[in-house]
Motif scaffolding. Sequence first.
Motif, PDB file in Angstrom:
ATOM      1  N   ARG A   1    -102.956 -25.664  34.328  1.00 52.70           N
ATOM      2  CA  ARG A   1    -103.301 -26.870  33.579  1.00 52.70           C
ATOM      3  C   ARG A   1    -104.290 -26.519  32.470  1.00 52.70           C
ATOM      4  NH1 ARG A   1    -104.124 -31.514  37.411  1.00 52.70           N
ATOM      5  NH2 ARG A   1    -105.647 -30.058  38.317  1.00 52.70           N
ATOM      6  N   ASP A   2    -103.984 -26.918  31.263  1.00 50.85           N
ATOM      7  CA  ASP A   2    -104.818 -26.607  30.109  1.00 50.85           C
ATOM      8  C   ASP A   2    -105.170 -27.878  29.346  1.00 50.85           C
ATOM      9  OD1 ASP A   2    -102.848 -23.663  29.502  1.00 50.85           O
ATOM     10  OD2 ASP A   2    -104.864 -23.778  30.375  1.00 50.85           O
ATOM     11  N   VAL A   3    -106.305 -27.844  28.678  1.00 50.89           N
ATOM     12  CA  VAL A   3    -106.721 -28.979  27.876  1.00 50.89           C
ATOM     13  C   VAL A   3    -105.876 -29.055  26.611  1.00 50.89           C
ATOM     14  CG1 VAL A   3    -108.509 -27.715  26.642  1.00 50.89           C
ATOM     15  CG2 VAL A   3    -108.720 -30.186  26.939  1.00 50.89           C
ATOM     16  N   VAL A   4    -105.592 -30.277  26.193  1.00 54.90           N
ATOM     17  CA  VAL A   4    -104.797 -30.512  24.986  1.00 54.90           C
ATOM     18  C   VAL A   4    -105.665 -31.129  23.892  1.00 54.90           C
ATOM     19  CG1 VAL A   4    -102.875 -31.839  24.019  1.00 54.90           C
ATOM     20  CG2 VAL A   4    -102.658 -30.809  26.287  1.00 54.90           C
ATOM     21  N   ALA A   5    -106.468 -32.116  24.291  1.00 54.59           N
ATOM     22  CA  ALA A   5    -107.297 -32.833  23.316  1.00 54.59           C
ATOM     23  C   ALA A   5    -108.469 -33.460  24.050  1.00 54.59           C
ATOM     24  CB  ALA A   5    -106.485 -33.912  22.597  1.00 54.59           C
ATOM     25  N   THR A   6    -109.593 -33.619  23.335  1.00 51.07           N
ATOM     26  CA  THR A   6    -110.758 -34.277  23.903  1.00 51.07           C
ATOM     27  C   THR A   6    -111.329 -35.279  22.907  1.00 51.07           C
ATOM     28  OG1 THR A   6    -112.282 -32.586  23.094  1.00 51.07           O
ATOM     29  CG2 THR A   6    -111.372 -32.271  25.313  1.00 51.07           C
ATOM     30  N   ILE A   7    -112.071 -36.248  23.445  1.00 50.66           N
ATOM     31  CA  ILE A   7    -112.725 -37.244  22.601  1.00 50.66           C
ATOM     32  C   ILE A   7    -114.076 -37.579  23.217  1.00 50.66           C
ATOM     33  CG2 ILE A   7    -111.527 -39.158  23.781  1.00 50.66           C
ATOM     34  CD1 ILE A   7    -111.543 -40.594  20.998  1.00 50.66           C
ATOM     35  N   THR A   8    -115.118 -37.532  22.402  1.00 56.39           N
ATOM     36  CA  THR A   8    -116.457 -37.813  22.890  1.00 56.39           C
ATOM     37  C   THR A   8    -116.714 -39.314  22.934  1.00 56.39           C
ATOM     38  OG1 THR A   8    -117.498 -37.845  20.709  1.00 56.39           O
ATOM     39  CG2 THR A   8    -117.253 -35.682  21.782  1.00 56.39           C
ATOM     40  N   ARG A   9    -117.878 -39.667  23.433  1.00 60.13           N
ATOM     41  CA  ARG A   9    -118.253 -41.078  23.498  1.00 60.13           C
ATOM     42  C   ARG A   9    -118.303 -41.700  22.114  1.00 60.13           C
ATOM     43  NH1 ARG A   9    -124.407 -40.736  25.632  1.00 60.13           N
ATOM     44  NH2 ARG A   9    -124.356 -42.970  25.226  1.00 60.13           N
ATOM     45  N   ASN A  10    -118.574 -40.888  21.111  1.00 58.73           N
ATOM     46  CA  ASN A  10    -118.676 -41.382  19.741  1.00 58.73           C
ATOM     47  C   ASN A  10    -117.378 -41.265  18.953  1.00 58.73           C
ATOM     48  OD1 ASN A  10    -121.461 -41.963  20.002  1.00 58.73           O
ATOM     49  ND2 ASN A  10    -121.939 -39.792  19.688  1.00 58.73           N
ATOM     50  N   GLY A  11    -116.345 -40.767  19.589  1.00 57.41           N
ATOM     51  CA  GLY A  11    -115.045 -40.701  18.934  1.00 57.41           C
ATOM     52  C   GLY A  11    -114.732 -39.394  18.244  1.00 57.41           C
ATOM     53  N   THR A  12    -115.577 -38.379  18.423  1.00 53.58           N
ATOM     54  CA  THR A  12    -115.277 -37.074  17.856  1.00 53.58           C
ATOM     55  C   THR A  12    -114.157 -36.423  18.657  1.00 53.58           C
ATOM     56  OG1 THR A  12    -117.544 -36.791  17.103  1.00 53.58           O
ATOM     57  CG2 THR A  12    -116.194 -34.807  17.298  1.00 53.58           C
ATOM     58  N   THR A  13    -113.161 -35.934  17.956  1.00 51.44           N
ATOM     59  CA  THR A  13    -111.982 -35.391  18.633  1.00 51.44           C
ATOM     60  C   THR A  13    -111.801 -33.906  18.371  1.00 51.44           C
ATOM     61  OG1 THR A  13    -110.578 -35.996  16.749  1.00 51.44           O
ATOM     62  CG2 THR A  13    -110.787 -37.612  18.521  1.00 51.44           C
ATOM     63  N   LYS A  14    -111.163 -33.245  19.334  1.00 50.80           N
ATOM     64  CA  LYS A  14    -110.774 -31.842  19.196  1.00 50.80           C
ATOM     65  C   LYS A  14    -109.386 -31.674  19.774  1.00 50.80           C
ATOM     66  CE  LYS A  14    -115.383 -29.731  19.408  1.00 50.80           C
ATOM     67  NZ  LYS A  14    -116.252 -28.770  20.137  1.00 50.80           N
ATOM     68  N   TYR A  15    -108.647 -30.712  19.200  1.00 50.14           N
ATOM     69  CA  TYR A  15    -107.279 -30.464  19.643  1.00 50.14           C
ATOM     70  C   TYR A  15    -107.025 -28.965  19.746  1.00 50.14           C
ATOM     71  CZ  TYR A  15    -106.710 -35.265  18.007  1.00 50.14           C
ATOM     72  OH  TYR A  15    -106.839 -36.614  17.807  1.00 50.14           O
ATOM     73  N   VAL A  16    -106.129 -28.596  20.646  1.00 46.08           N
ATOM     74  CA  VAL A  16    -105.679 -27.215  20.633  1.00 46.08           C
ATOM     75  C   VAL A  16    -104.764 -27.039  19.426  1.00 46.08           C
ATOM     76  CG1 VAL A  16    -105.881 -26.907  23.121  1.00 46.08           C
ATOM     77  CG2 VAL A  16    -103.742 -27.747  22.162  1.00 46.08           C
ATOM     78  N   ASP A  17    -104.685 -25.823  18.950  1.00 44.57           N
ATOM     79  CA  ASP A  17    -103.950 -25.567  17.708  1.00 44.57           C
ATOM     80  C   ASP A  17    -102.494 -26.014  17.788  1.00 44.57           C
ATOM     81  OD1 ASP A  17    -105.641 -22.433  16.798  1.00 44.57           O
ATOM     82  OD2 ASP A  17    -106.179 -24.534  16.491  1.00 44.57           O
ATOM     83  N   SER A  18    -101.891 -25.869  18.950  1.00 44.85           N
ATOM     84  CA  SER A  18    -100.460 -26.142  19.078  1.00 44.85           C
ATOM     85  C   SER A  18    -100.097 -27.612  18.891  1.00 44.85           C
ATOM     86  CB  SER A  18     -99.953 -25.655  20.437  1.00 44.85           C
ATOM     87  OG  SER A  18    -100.623 -26.323  21.485  1.00 44.85           O
ATOM     88  N   VAL A  19    -101.077 -28.512  18.969  1.00 42.96           N
ATOM     89  CA  VAL A  19    -100.773 -29.940  18.822  1.00 42.96           C
ATOM     90  C   VAL A  19    -101.440 -30.570  17.608  1.00 42.96           C
ATOM     91  CG1 VAL A  19    -100.518 -30.110  21.323  1.00 42.96           C
ATOM     92  CG2 VAL A  19    -102.653 -30.870  20.251  1.00 42.96           C
ATOM     93  N   LYS A  20    -102.250 -29.810  16.902  1.00 43.03           N
ATOM     94  CA  LYS A  20    -102.923 -30.353  15.723  1.00 43.03           C
ATOM     95  C   LYS A  20    -101.915 -30.889  14.722  1.00 43.03           C
ATOM     96  CE  LYS A  20    -107.203 -27.651  15.812  1.00 43.03           C
ATOM     97  NZ  LYS A  20    -107.980 -26.561  15.169  1.00 43.03           N
ATOM     98  N   GLY A  21    -102.205 -32.091  14.213  1.00 43.80           N
ATOM     99  CA  GLY A  21    -101.313 -32.712  13.249  1.00 43.80           C
ATOM    100  C   GLY A  21    -100.175 -33.483  13.876  1.00 43.80           C
ATOM    101  N   ARG A  22    -100.000 -33.329  15.185  1.00 47.52           N
ATOM    102  CA  ARG A  22     -98.908 -34.046  15.875  1.00 47.52           C
ATOM    103  C   ARG A  22     -99.424 -35.034  16.916  1.00 47.52           C
ATOM    104  NH1 ARG A  22     -95.445 -31.370  19.033  1.00 47.52           N
ATOM    105  NH2 ARG A  22     -96.948 -29.729  19.622  1.00 47.52           N
ATOM    106  N   PHE A  23    -100.509 -34.688  17.587  1.00 43.46           N
ATOM    107  CA  PHE A  23    -101.073 -35.535  18.637  1.00 43.46           C
ATOM    108  C   PHE A  23    -102.371 -36.175  18.150  1.00 43.46           C
ATOM    109  CE2 PHE A  23     -99.296 -33.172  22.634  1.00 43.46           C
ATOM    110  CZ  PHE A  23     -98.027 -33.247  22.102  1.00 43.46           C
ATOM    111  N   THR A  24    -102.624 -37.392  18.629  1.00 45.99           N
ATOM    112  CA  THR A  24    -103.866 -38.092  18.321  1.00 45.99           C
ATOM    113  C   THR A  24    -104.433 -38.704  19.591  1.00 45.99           C
ATOM    114  OG1 THR A  24    -103.074 -38.645  16.096  1.00 45.99           O
ATOM    115  CG2 THR A  24    -104.957 -39.879  16.941  1.00 45.99           C
ATOM    116  N   ILE A  25    -105.666 -38.334  19.913  1.00 48.64           N
ATOM    117  CA  ILE A  25    -106.346 -38.915  21.062  1.00 48.64           C
ATOM    118  C   ILE A  25    -107.247 -40.037  20.575  1.00 48.64           C
ATOM    119  CG2 ILE A  25    -108.253 -37.243  20.965  1.00 48.64           C
ATOM    120  CD1 ILE A  25    -108.360 -37.351  24.043  1.00 48.64           C
ATOM    121  N   SER A  26    -107.300 -41.111  21.343  1.00 48.56           N
ATOM    122  CA  SER A  26    -108.157 -42.245  21.007  1.00 48.56           C
ATOM    123  C   SER A  26    -108.621 -42.906  22.293  1.00 48.56           C
ATOM    124  CB  SER A  26    -107.407 -43.249  20.116  1.00 48.56           C
ATOM    125  OG  SER A  26    -106.277 -43.768  20.785  1.00 48.56           O
TER     126      SER A  26
END
Length: 115
Positions: free
Chosen positions: A44-69
């Motif tokens: 199991r690997d992380v795909v995307a994260t979002i902080t309490r303030n809405g800052t997001t991070k993505y793994v390279d393989s999903v950047k531009g395709r996935f959106t976490i909210s």
Amino acid sequence: VKVVESGGGLVQSGGSLRLSCAASGSRFSIYTMGWYRRAPGKQRDVVATITRNGTTKYVDSVKGRFTISRDNAKNTVYLQMNNLKPRDTAVYYCNRAEIGATMPWGQGTQVTVST
């Protein structure tokens, strides 16, 4: 505290899905949350994260395709997945994304992308 994932399914390559994660607990709004996935035969690997303030991070393989909210009023985290590819096939989970603060894992939601 628990999480319940939903929204997975079977989709053709290039299609879209929106995953939802409903979390219990009164402190959800301060958690950094993440979406994870486990492909067949892999860890199991992380795909995307979002902080309490809405800052997001993505793994390279999903950047531009996935959106976490997130919607803190609903204790819910979302993952909008566009332009899905067969390599995105996996069971998707959500959880806290802070070291040492993992909640019990839910059952996840299966995403299958066909060619």
